[in-house]
Design a protein around this motif. Structure first.
Motif, PDB file in Angstrom:
ATOM      1  N   MET A   1     -30.611   2.419   8.631  1.00 54.71           N
ATOM      2  CA  MET A   1     -29.322   2.204   7.984  1.00 54.71           C
ATOM      3  C   MET A   1     -28.298   3.204   8.516  1.00 54.71           C
ATOM      4  O   MET A   1     -28.577   4.393   8.600  1.00 54.71           O
ATOM      5  N   THR A   2     -27.112   2.700   8.882  1.00 48.61           N
ATOM      6  CA  THR A   2     -26.069   3.579   9.395  1.00 48.61           C
ATOM      7  C   THR A   2     -25.405   4.339   8.254  1.00 48.61           C
ATOM      8  O   THR A   2     -25.540   3.991   7.072  1.00 48.61           O
ATOM      9  N   SER A   3     -24.664   5.385   8.618  1.00 48.43           N
ATOM     10  CA  SER A   3     -23.958   6.162   7.604  1.00 48.43           C
ATOM     11  C   SER A   3     -22.916   5.313   6.882  1.00 48.43           C
ATOM     12  O   SER A   3     -22.691   5.466   5.675  1.00 48.43           O
ATOM     13  N   SER A   4     -22.274   4.391   7.611  1.00 48.64           N
ATOM     14  CA  SER A   4     -21.293   3.499   6.991  1.00 48.64           C
ATOM     15  C   SER A   4     -21.957   2.603   5.949  1.00 48.64           C
ATOM     16  O   SER A   4     -21.416   2.384   4.852  1.00 48.64           O
ATOM     17  N   GLU A   5     -23.129   2.074   6.282  1.00 47.82           N
ATOM     18  CA  GLU A   5     -23.851   1.234   5.325  1.00 47.82           C
ATOM     19  C   GLU A   5     -24.260   2.023   4.097  1.00 47.82           C
ATOM     20  O   GLU A   5     -24.219   1.518   2.969  1.00 47.82           O
ATOM     21  N   GLN A   6     -24.651   3.271   4.298  1.00 44.24           N
ATOM     22  CA  GLN A   6     -25.014   4.130   3.173  1.00 44.24           C
ATOM     23  C   GLN A   6     -23.814   4.372   2.267  1.00 44.24           C
ATOM     24  O   GLN A   6     -23.940   4.357   1.030  1.00 44.24           O
ATOM     25  N   ILE A   7     -22.649   4.587   2.862  1.00 47.00           N
ATOM     26  CA  ILE A   7     -21.429   4.802   2.084  1.00 47.00           C
ATOM     27  C   ILE A   7     -21.079   3.556   1.280  1.00 47.00           C
ATOM     28  O   ILE A   7     -20.722   3.634   0.091  1.00 47.00           O
ATOM     29  N   VAL A   8     -21.189   2.400   1.915  1.00 46.19           N
ATOM     30  CA  VAL A   8     -20.895   1.134   1.247  1.00 46.19           C
ATOM     31  C   VAL A   8     -21.823   0.942   0.048  1.00 46.19           C
ATOM     32  O   VAL A   8     -21.384   0.600  -1.057  1.00 46.19           O
ATOM     33  N   GLU A   9     -23.106   1.159   0.244  1.00 48.08           N
ATOM     34  CA  GLU A   9     -24.066   0.965  -0.831  1.00 48.08           C
ATOM     35  C   GLU A   9     -23.830   1.958  -1.960  1.00 48.08           C
ATOM     36  O   GLU A   9     -23.881   1.599  -3.145  1.00 48.08           O
ATOM     37  N   ALA A  10     -23.567   3.207  -1.603  1.00 44.34           N
ATOM     38  CA  ALA A  10     -23.329   4.222  -2.624  1.00 44.34           C
ATOM     39  C   ALA A  10     -22.064   3.916  -3.426  1.00 44.34           C
ATOM     40  O   ALA A  10     -22.025   4.093  -4.648  1.00 44.34           O
ATOM     41  N   ARG A  11     -21.034   3.442  -2.735  1.00 46.77           N
ATOM     42  CA  ARG A  11     -19.785   3.123  -3.432  1.00 46.77           C
ATOM     43  C   ARG A  11     -19.982   1.927  -4.353  1.00 46.77           C
ATOM     44  O   ARG A  11     -19.481   1.920  -5.481  1.00 46.77           O
ATOM     45  N   LEU A  12     -20.706   0.921  -3.894  1.00 45.01           N
ATOM     46  CA  LEU A  12     -20.969  -0.230  -4.751  1.00 45.01           C
ATOM     47  C   LEU A  12     -21.791   0.175  -5.970  1.00 45.01           C
ATOM     48  O   LEU A  12     -21.440  -0.165  -7.113  1.00 45.01           O
ATOM     49  N   ASP A  13     -22.870   0.907  -5.752  1.00 46.88           N
ATOM     50  CA  ASP A  13     -23.736   1.310  -6.866  1.00 46.88           C
ATOM     51  C   ASP A  13     -22.985   2.198  -7.856  1.00 46.88           C
ATOM     52  O   ASP A  13     -23.074   2.002  -9.078  1.00 46.88           O
ATOM     53  N   ARG A  51      -9.397  -3.364   5.895  1.00 49.00           N
ATOM     54  CA  ARG A  51     -10.133  -3.428   7.154  1.00 49.00           C
ATOM     55  C   ARG A  51     -11.558  -2.896   7.099  1.00 49.00           C
ATOM     56  O   ARG A  51     -12.434  -3.410   7.789  1.00 49.00           O
ATOM     57  N   THR A  52     -11.811  -1.872   6.309  1.00 51.97           N
ATOM     58  CA  THR A  52     -13.127  -1.239   6.364  1.00 51.97           C
ATOM     59  C   THR A  52     -14.022  -1.750   5.235  1.00 51.97           C
ATOM     60  O   THR A  52     -13.537  -2.081   4.146  1.00 51.97           O
ATOM     61  N   PRO A  53     -15.338  -1.808   5.474  1.00 50.26           N
ATOM     62  CA  PRO A  53     -16.258  -2.245   4.420  1.00 50.26           C
ATOM     63  C   PRO A  53     -16.176  -1.377   3.165  1.00 50.26           C
ATOM     64  O   PRO A  53     -16.287  -1.882   2.055  1.00 50.26           O
ATOM     65  N   GLU A  54     -15.964  -0.053   3.344  1.00 50.45           N
ATOM     66  CA  GLU A  54     -15.884   0.828   2.183  1.00 50.45           C
ATOM     67  C   GLU A  54     -14.700   0.448   1.290  1.00 50.45           C
ATOM     68  O   GLU A  54     -14.821   0.388   0.058  1.00 50.45           O
ATOM     69  N   GLU A  55     -13.542   0.201   1.909  1.00 56.20           N
ATOM     70  CA  GLU A  55     -12.375  -0.180   1.131  1.00 56.20           C
ATOM     71  C   GLU A  55     -12.514  -1.585   0.561  1.00 56.20           C
ATOM     72  O   GLU A  55     -11.968  -1.888  -0.507  1.00 56.20           O
ATOM     73  N   MET A  56     -13.228  -2.456   1.244  1.00 51.31           N
ATOM     74  CA  MET A  56     -13.485  -3.797   0.704  1.00 51.31           C
ATOM     75  C   MET A  56     -14.284  -3.722  -0.591  1.00 51.31           C
ATOM     76  O   MET A  56     -14.054  -4.497  -1.521  1.00 51.31           O
ATOM     77  N   VAL A  57     -15.223  -2.776  -0.650  1.00 53.45           N
ATOM     78  CA  VAL A  57     -15.981  -2.595  -1.889  1.00 53.45           C
ATOM     79  C   VAL A  57     -15.041  -2.237  -3.029  1.00 53.45           C
ATOM     80  O   VAL A  57     -15.101  -2.823  -4.118  1.00 53.45           O
ATOM     81  N   THR A  58     -14.147  -1.280  -2.783  1.00 55.05           N
ATOM     82  CA  THR A  58     -13.246  -0.829  -3.836  1.00 55.05           C
ATOM     83  C   THR A  58     -12.201  -1.868  -4.188  1.00 55.05           C
ATOM     84  O   THR A  58     -12.072  -2.283  -5.349  1.00 55.05           O
ATOM     85  N   ARG A  59     -11.468  -2.318  -3.193  1.00 58.96           N
ATOM     86  CA  ARG A  59     -10.262  -3.115  -3.446  1.00 58.96           C
ATOM     87  C   ARG A  59     -10.546  -4.597  -3.628  1.00 58.96           C
ATOM     88  O   ARG A  59      -9.670  -5.333  -4.113  1.00 58.96           O
ATOM     89  N   HIS A  60     -11.734  -5.039  -3.271  1.00 57.56           N
ATOM     90  CA  HIS A  60     -12.083  -6.440  -3.472  1.00 57.56           C
ATOM     91  C   HIS A  60     -13.230  -6.615  -4.474  1.00 57.56           C
ATOM     92  O   HIS A  60     -13.067  -7.277  -5.491  1.00 57.56           O
TER      93      HIS A  60
END
Length: 218
Positions: A1-13, A51-60
């Protein structure tokens, strides 16, 4: 798992926990897959300015999930759904909802259909048409929601025939909503206003619940 994927998962959780929304493994997998699919399609079709998956988690995703406590269904019409928001998220979080996604933009509805297929969402129906030409279900929808469709006045005018007589409009709005409330038709009243605390988002958000005046007084 990449660091970006880890950030996305952590932000979602973390965001779901802050919203007090419990999900099972399948729902969590679908939400993460929705982010991945949206990010992939967005690079080619420009579905959203985020644009970024991390912001998509938050804003969408989390922005959409924040209204879950106020969605009762059983039928929910998402007008001006764009790439399927908030409808896809709400359908994942509440499988008992029958969600219809309505948008006139072909590339966005194609994304909706791809997401429904890949995520296995049997409770979601994408529809590509203008709201003026859309034929509602018999009796109308229990709730009609809009996240970024239009002003409140236009939202009511364009969807009044789509809402059940005892149904509700759910309008996701920012700070400018007070100006829009002044222009509501006399037969429509504000049933409730809920401040939405979207995790990781500093902007002001709220949900305005509207009903027919005779229903509210009944």
């Amino acid at each position: 798992m990449t660091s970006s994927e880890q950030i996305v998962e952590a932000r979602l959780d973390g965001g779901l926990a802050a919203l007090d929304i419990a999900v099972d493994d399948e729902q969590r997998h679908r939400l993460l897959a929705l982010v991945g699919l949206l990010h992939k399609w967005n690079r080619a079709y420009n579905l959203t300015a985020v644009r970024t998956p991390e912001e998509m988690v938050t804003r969408h995703l989390l922005d959409s999930a924040a209204v879950l406590p106020f969605v009762r269904g059983p039928e929910l019409l998402d007008v001006g759904s764009g790439p399927g928001l908030p409808g896809l998220v709400l359908a994942i979080l509440d499988p008992s909802l029958a969600v219809t996604l309505l948008d006139s933009n072909g590339k966005k509805v194609r994304f909706q259909r791809q997401a429904v297929m890949e995520l296995g969402l049997g409770n979601v129906t994408p529809e590509q048409t203008r709201v003026e030409a859309f034929a509602p279900v018999a009796g109308g929808y229990a709730q009609v929601i809009s996240r970024a469709f239009s002003s409140l006045g236009d939202f009511i005018a364009l969807t009044s025939r789509l809402v059940a007589p005892d149904g509700e409009w759910l309008a996701m709005k920012g700070p400018a909503v007070d100006d829009e409330l002044a222009g509501l038709p006399e037969e429509i009243v504000v049933a409730a206003r809920h401040d939405l605390a979207v995790p990781y988002e500093n902007g002001s958000r709220q949900l305005v619940v509207l009903r027919h005046r005779d229903v509210t007084q009944a």
